[in-house]
Enzyme design. Structure first.
Site: not given
Length: 394
Positions: A81, A139-140, A366
């Site tokens: 993702d 996952e995020e 990020h």
């Protein structure tokens, strides 16, 4: 098998990069990765594997490679993702989905594992056991995809599970590891404080929710400084304080949202207990009513010490020109839902350094300008391939 695998991976270096760039151009957010999942599933079409799609609470995929001989079962996990970030990296394969970006390296995780899996499929007659390739969604964003995949029962037969993360913490060719607790766990907190509004000139006739909330923001930090051992890791961040009103009106209610991090389950329990105790105290002290939502998300990630030592020794023994250094990395402050696999199975989650060439101060995961040295993708494939071969040789 090991030497054949390394040669095969080297011959497909450019393919790994090509796949990564395609995924980077076409990112999808957590729980919305329909096209990415289809791309992954299409990759395995016609191959001699068992393919299971829509695993867990989203688009998870499990690919089972059954070896030519019975033996142990290894799990290999990669997430796929992306993040809600507007890309600023100056690369020719920038995201085509405005406001969505692979800013954490999951495109690289998926690319290396696809090609490694394909090579292992071709060598399956030489594999003394079974390999389960776990392509994981979401996952995020909590609750994440890992927990639901573990709970599906489809990987209950794993003996061990391995995963990697691309991190710009050194030049390509550096592989890092850390035994024991390695990534923080986290929890989400929302606190609504209901007071009694009133005129700014007459606070004695009201119960000021802003004052109660401000007290909580400050007092919550004493949980970290006065309730945890100096050797424990814990963080409480109040990221939102919604109390906007009028300058001469005592606010009736406020809402706060917070992020809690911890490195051990014991610290997790302590912080939760103390937050709830503090909320009860604020109700009594300020004459307000509190509604607390406290939701533990991902647990701390624990790398099995013996398995991690095995991984480090295996990689040092490879003597491969692409893997130049294997060293211990520090524990990481972020959270990672690979922790759910590590709760159930002996696990090792290790790190592939990927600082772009010529960059001294890289943008970390990020960041909208996050980028990697794509040479690290072959390092990832070789490192995980080496660990798989070595584990089957044990």
């Amino acid at each position: 098998m090991k030497s054949d695998l390394m040669r095969m991976l080297e011959s497909r270096k450019e393919e790994i990069i090509e796949i990564r760039r395609y995924l980077h151009e076409n990112p999808e957010l957590s729980f919305k990765e329909e096209k990415t999942a289809q791309y992954i599933a299409d990759f395995y079409k016609g191959k001699d594997v068992d393919l299971q799609t829509n695993v867990g609470n989203g688009y998870g995929i499990i690919v089972t490679i059954t070896g030519g001989k019975p033996g142990k079962t290894i799990g290999l996990r990669a997430d796929f993702d992306a993040l809600p970030i507007l890309e600023e990296a100056e690369v020719p394969f920038r995201s085509k989905n405005k406001g969505v970006m692979h800013a954490c390296g999951h495109d690289g995780h998926t690319a290396y594992l696809l090609v490694l899996a394909d090579c292992l499929i071709q060598l399956k007659d030489s594999i003394p056991g079974t390999i389960k390739i776990i392509h994981q969604h979401a996952e995020e964003v909590p609750p994440g995809g890992a927990k639901s995949i573990v709970e599906s029962g489809l990987i209950d037969d794993l003996d061990v599970v391995f995963g990697i993360h691309l991190l710009p913490m050194g030049p390509s060719g550096t592989v890092g590891y850390h035994a024991g607790y390695s990534f923080n766990g986290r929890a989400y907190m929302k606190l609504k404080i209901q007071g009694r509004g009133g005129h700014g000139s007459s606070p004695h006739l009201a119960n000021d929710a802003i004052v109660a909330g401000a007290h909580f923001v400050t007092a919550a930090q004493t949980i970290i400084s006065r309730r945890l051992s100096p050797f424990d890791v814990g963080v409480i961040t109040i990221g939102s304080f919604d109390g906007k009103g009028t300058f001469n009106v005592i606010k009736d209610s406020v809402e706060l949202e917070g992020d809690i991090r911890y490195m051990t389950t014991e610290t997790k329990d302590t912080i939760e207990k103390e937050v709830k105790k503090m909320v009860r105290g604020i109700e009594e002290e300020f004459g307000v009513a509190c509604e607390l939502t406290y939701t533990p998300d991902y647990p701390p990630l624990y790398n099995d010490p013996r398995l991690t030592a095995f991984v480090a020794e295996s990689l040092r023994s490879l003597k491969d020109p692409d893997i130049k250094e294997v060293k211990e990395f520090p524990a990481m402050a972020p959270s990672e839902d690979f922790a759910y696999y590590a709760e159930k199975f002996p696990a090792c989650f290790f790190y592939i350094a990927c600082t772009p060439k010529g960059v001294e101060d890289p943008y970390f995961n990020h960041h909208p300008k996050f980028d990697i040295d794509e040479a690290a993708l072959l390092v990832a494939a070789k490192a995980v391939g080496q660990v798989v071969c070595s584990y089957f040789e044990m």
